[in-house]
Design a protein around this motif. Structure first.
Motif, mmCIF file in Angstrom:
data_model
loop_
_atom_site.group_PDB
_atom_site.id
_atom_site.type_symbol
_atom_site.label_atom_id
_atom_site.label_comp_id
_atom_site.label_asym_id
_atom_site.label_seq_id
_atom_site.Cartn_x
_atom_site.Cartn_y
_atom_site.Cartn_z
ATOM 1 N N GLN A 81 0.856 -1.174 0.000
ATOM 2 C CA GLN A 81 0.000 0.000 0.000
ATOM 3 C C GLN A 81 0.894 1.227 0.000
ATOM 4 O O GLN A 81 1.701 1.412 0.911
ATOM 5 C CB GLN A 81 -0.909 0.010 1.231
ATOM 6 N N MET A 82 0.751 2.054 -1.025
ATOM 7 C CA MET A 82 1.610 3.224 -1.186
ATOM 8 C C MET A 82 0.758 4.481 -1.062
ATOM 9 O O MET A 82 -0.128 4.718 -1.885
ATOM 10 C CB MET A 82 2.295 3.180 -2.556
ATOM 11 N N ASN A 83 1.017 5.241 -0.022
ATOM 12 C CA ASN A 83 0.298 6.492 0.224
ATOM 13 C C ASN A 83 1.234 7.684 0.103
ATOM 14 O O ASN A 83 2.460 7.522 0.125
ATOM 15 C CB ASN A 83 -0.321 6.460 1.626
ATOM 16 N N SER A 84 0.662 8.858 -0.008
ATOM 17 C CA SER A 84 1.451 10.099 -0.103
ATOM 18 C C SER A 84 2.552 9.967 -1.154
ATOM 19 O O SER A 84 3.716 10.313 -0.915
ATOM 20 C CB SER A 84 2.073 10.443 1.264
ATOM 21 N N LEU A 85 2.163 9.478 -2.318
ATOM 22 C CA LEU A 85 3.147 9.225 -3.362
ATOM 23 C C LEU A 85 3.777 10.515 -3.867
ATOM 24 O O LEU A 85 3.128 11.567 -3.925
ATOM 25 C CB LEU A 85 2.491 8.466 -4.519
ATOM 26 N N LYS A 86 5.063 10.391 -4.216
ATOM 27 C CA LYS A 86 5.838 11.522 -4.714
ATOM 28 C C LYS A 86 6.335 11.207 -6.128
ATOM 29 O O LYS A 86 6.481 10.032 -6.483
ATOM 30 C CB LYS A 86 7.046 11.759 -3.796
ATOM 31 N N PRO A 87 6.645 12.230 -6.915
ATOM 32 C CA PRO A 87 7.184 11.968 -8.252
ATOM 33 C C PRO A 87 8.427 11.075 -8.226
ATOM 34 O O PRO A 87 8.621 10.266 -9.148
ATOM 35 C CB PRO A 87 7.511 13.374 -8.774
ATOM 36 N N GLU A 88 9.216 11.176 -7.186
ATOM 37 C CA GLU A 88 10.422 10.340 -7.110
ATOM 38 C C GLU A 88 10.128 8.867 -6.823
ATOM 39 O O GLU A 88 11.031 8.036 -6.845
ATOM 40 C CB GLU A 88 11.402 10.881 -6.056
ATOM 41 N N ASP A 89 8.870 8.548 -6.564
ATOM 42 C CA ASP A 89 8.472 7.143 -6.429
ATOM 43 C C ASP A 89 8.241 6.493 -7.796
ATOM 44 O O ASP A 89 8.021 5.281 -7.873
ATOM 45 C CB ASP A 89 7.195 7.016 -5.601
#
Length: 120
Positions: A81-89
């Motif tokens: 589960q991936m939350n608060s995703l950032k462009p660097e992800d």
């Protein structure tokens, strides 16, 4: 032998969420840990998270507090589960499994990869 099939991933805006799934089949009784690596264009593959059969988890510092790995042993499936995703992800995320043969030989298996793209 262990086979891993991933699902999930896709395109999301920064701050959004996605969930990856990875279903294992084959010699699942031999699996000791499951997890995820990722690889962005031009970068080396990097560790993201792992979970042991007993449920012990480890995370990369870059995702700690934002990503949660979990495991359903009955379904032989691991989730990220991936939350608060950032462009660097943004990267191709690869599921992996470590398995130990009856003779004690350890092998690592990989899924096909799931693209995660985070727009700013």
């Amino acid at each position: 032998q262990v086979q891993l099939v991933e699902s999930g991933g896709g395109l999301v805006q920064a701050g959004g969420s996605l969930r990856l799934s990875c279903a294992a089949s084959g010699s699942t009784f031999s699996i000791t840990s499951l997890g995820w690596y990722r690889q962005a264009p031009g970068n080396q593959r990097e560790f993201v998270a792992r979970i042991s059969r007993a449920g012990v988890t480890n995370y990369a510092n870059s995702v700690k507090g934002r990503f949660t790995i979990s495991r359903d042993n009955a379904k032989n499936t691991v989730y990220l589960q991936m939350n608060s995703l950032k462009p660097e992800d943004t990267a191709v995320h690869y599921c992996f499994a470590w398995a130990t043969s009856p003779g004690g030989y350890e092998s690592q298996y990989w899924g096909q990869g799931s693209q995660v793209t985070v727009s700013s």
